[in-house]
Enzyme design. Sequence first.
Site, PDB file in Angstrom:
ATOM      1  N   SER A   1      47.800  34.230  49.679  1.00 39.09           N
ATOM      2  CA  SER A   1      46.907  33.439  48.794  1.00 39.09           C
ATOM      3  C   SER A   1      47.361  33.625  47.292  1.00 39.09           C
ATOM      4  O   SER A   1      47.014  33.313  46.267  1.00 39.09           O
ATOM      5  CB  SER A   1      45.547  33.953  48.492  1.00 39.09           C
ATOM      6  OG  SER A   1      45.373  35.316  48.342  1.00 39.09           O
TER       7      SER A   1
ATOM      8  N   LYS B   1      36.271  36.090  45.326  1.00 41.34           N
ATOM      9  CA  LYS B   1      37.517  35.880  44.250  1.00 41.34           C
ATOM     10  C   LYS B   1      36.606  35.534  43.022  1.00 41.34           C
ATOM     11  O   LYS B   1      36.998  36.122  41.932  1.00 41.34           O
ATOM     12  CB  LYS B   1      38.299  35.198  44.726  1.00 41.34           C
ATOM     13  CG  LYS B   1      39.205  35.666  45.777  1.00 41.34           C
ATOM     14  CD  LYS B   1      40.444  34.763  46.251  1.00 41.34           C
ATOM     15  CE  LYS B   1      41.157  35.179  47.332  1.00 41.34           C
ATOM     16  NZ  LYS B   1      42.208  34.258  47.978  1.00 41.34           N
TER      17      LYS B   1
END
Length: 839
Positions: free
Chosen positions: A729, A772
């Site tokens: 990511s 996140k």
Amino acid sequence: MATLPDTMLVIPLYNKVLLPSVVMKLTMRGRDAIALTRKHRRMSDQRKTTYLACIPLSASPEDKNATLQPSTMTELPDDMKEQQGFVKDEEKDRLYTHGCAARIVRIQRSGLGVFSVFIEGVARFHVEKYIEDTAGLIAKVSYPPAEGKEALEQAKDEIIAFKALVREFTTKMRDLQLPDTLIQQLSKLVDTLSPAVLADLMMSVIETSFDEKLFMLSTMDVKERLAKASEWMARQLHVLKISEQIHSSIEGKLSKKQREFYLRQQLEAIKQELGESDGNSGGKDEDDIGQLGRRLEEADLPKEAATVAQRELKRIKKLQPSSSEWSVLRNYLELMADLPWSKKSEEVLDIPRAKQQLEEDHFGLDHVKKRIIEYLSVIKIKGDLKAPIICFVGPPGVGKTSLGRSIAAALSREFHRVSLGGVRDEADMRGHRRTYVGAMPGLIIQGLRKCGVNNPLFLLDEIDKLVHSTHYGDPAAALLEVLDPEQNNTFSDHYLNVPFDLSNVLFIATANSLDTIPEPLLDRMELIHLNGYTFEEKLHIARSHLLPKQVRAHGLEEGQVTMEDHVLLKMAENYTRESGVRSFERTIAAVVRAKCVELADLRDQGKEDEYIAQVKLDDLESILGIAIFEKEVAERDSVPGVVTGLAYSGSGNGGILFVESTKMPGKGDLQLTGSLGEVIKESAQIALSWVKAHAHELKIAATQQVNIVEHYDVHIHVPGGAVPKDGPSAGVTLVCSLVSLFSGYYVPTTTAMTGEVSLRGQVLPVGGIKEKVISAHRAGIRKIIMPYRNRKDVEADVPDRVKEDIEFVYAKNIWDVLEAALIISDNERWTTRSYESHL
């Protein structure tokens, strides 16, 4: 027969009568026991026999002359029944005038200061007088003449009748399935012993009272004794016949196990009369085994388990209690009797009450509460439902374990927690095989035994922390049968070795990460994700639960410590940085302790009225010290080559990380540091290749043929070198860092991004979006760039309060990311046509 002494030391018998040819055990302690032991040892050394005058003791002096009345013998105090000794002064008037001369067979030490004296009755006597002596009370006695042939001839009819009754009694004993050795011994005695001796012996075998035995002792006429013995023997046979008739009438109602227990109880009573049960612990063990048999009967075992239990019960009855196998079998049967084979608790399906319970115990977690209410509703409509296997996945401190406890309370089920962290042995789950004394059942069977019902709620805590594939076996694989609703109705523990139905148990597992859970085990569980709390949720939890809990825990009253919302928020933002609330609770506890110190000092000074309950913002630094965490993202200066990315840790926590890039003279090498894994290293290679391929379109190379790193080395570093980092990511973050480095444009510190990039510039979706985003909001981020295909995750999972504070940009390709991230003047901005042709 050896000549019997006419003077002997008197031993009083409390509530007992010794008859000739009968063996009795006396328990003695203290000086009397020591003196008798020494005397017996001296006589034995001289090859002589030690004789004693065993005389029954009445409850009062008036009773000793009324031996024929059954009501004259009142119950003696308990302390007079167990311990024997020499005659005390107050007991002389209560001694009967008849007794039995006895020889000491042996004396053995039974314990600390306790001796067991085994004596055998030899002959009746009449007491002529008592003599005081330093050794004790001495009795001068006279013996009746021996029964001659003439006396036996006169009692011929009584002898024939009595022997017939004894033979009938022996036959009854055989019908009751007493041990063959005992039956053979009785049959032999009938043929070998004289009628007078046989009568004395049988009076100690059948049920006779104290007064009846006393009559046998005091009666010298053999004919009269045989007549009374026949009468009492006939009475005993009558009782046995009635018992047999009662047993026959209810035989259809009694099971075989109950009948065996009934007969064994009768055998034990006979052994006690024979004096065979008092000298060892066999009587107690036999009684315990009988109780164990009753418990197994009451446990209502399934057919297969009942068969095994009865087989083992028969085996243990044949073993000696001192053997190790006896202990193993005893523990196994205790487990069989304790397990809740058919016992379950009643579920209270009150859905409104369950909703209220869940709302009171937990803030938020709506999707979890919804799933539990669905489960309850289906049970209420259908009536029964196979218990699902639920797994709560989330970071530490978000309430997974306490949620399981709340669900048990909402369902009115017993709750049991099994800690799986660090379990490395398969036998811990499925039990040890019964091949040694220390064998134990597994954690599942142990938990059911503790709960006492077969439908508890089992919380399998930290299922992701199981040790996998060791030389002890794989405990995770042992859980496959437990957690499969189609198989766990016949779960077999190695120790139990019979199937046990686990289908009624509601299993709830907890885990921080799914990465370490084997795929077959994961397939058997329904996953429910619990994400980190936002600051707003933490604020509500602190007001409703944490602060009141800590105030009570520290002995304070409600209102003695108060905090406004901005104080609690400051503590959450600057003194803790976590997904859950454990550290937040510890911080609140530290503040409450400081207020306790302040209150205690003021009380000592008599100034309690000056105590201020409210904790102000300025008090935090003096209590907790300097803030540990600052909103460093908002306070950093924007620098070309430095970009903020979003990360997701294996424990379920989100976080931010910085990617720093720099260049230096060299030959085009790429250097990566910061404890990076293989995946993130490959992402860095892809990012550099993409930037080199599109350098002209990015206006960082004059022509398409120019290699921008021909004379430079590139170094990419991710700070926090001690923390391993990996995952797919960080691609877009690495591209933006390199573009910023070579172009000189910077990315604002309040902008963060996440997403993977392909070699052609496509932005690929990633996971852990909610964690996140919440961590970015916690760190002060105000703009997040993420893959377009993650838009649904933001709309579904991210709290509305967070979405209001953050601007989301959804990118389909890397050019969208660069347009949104880099601050570029309008006249230098790339045109869409300049790069669309390269997509």
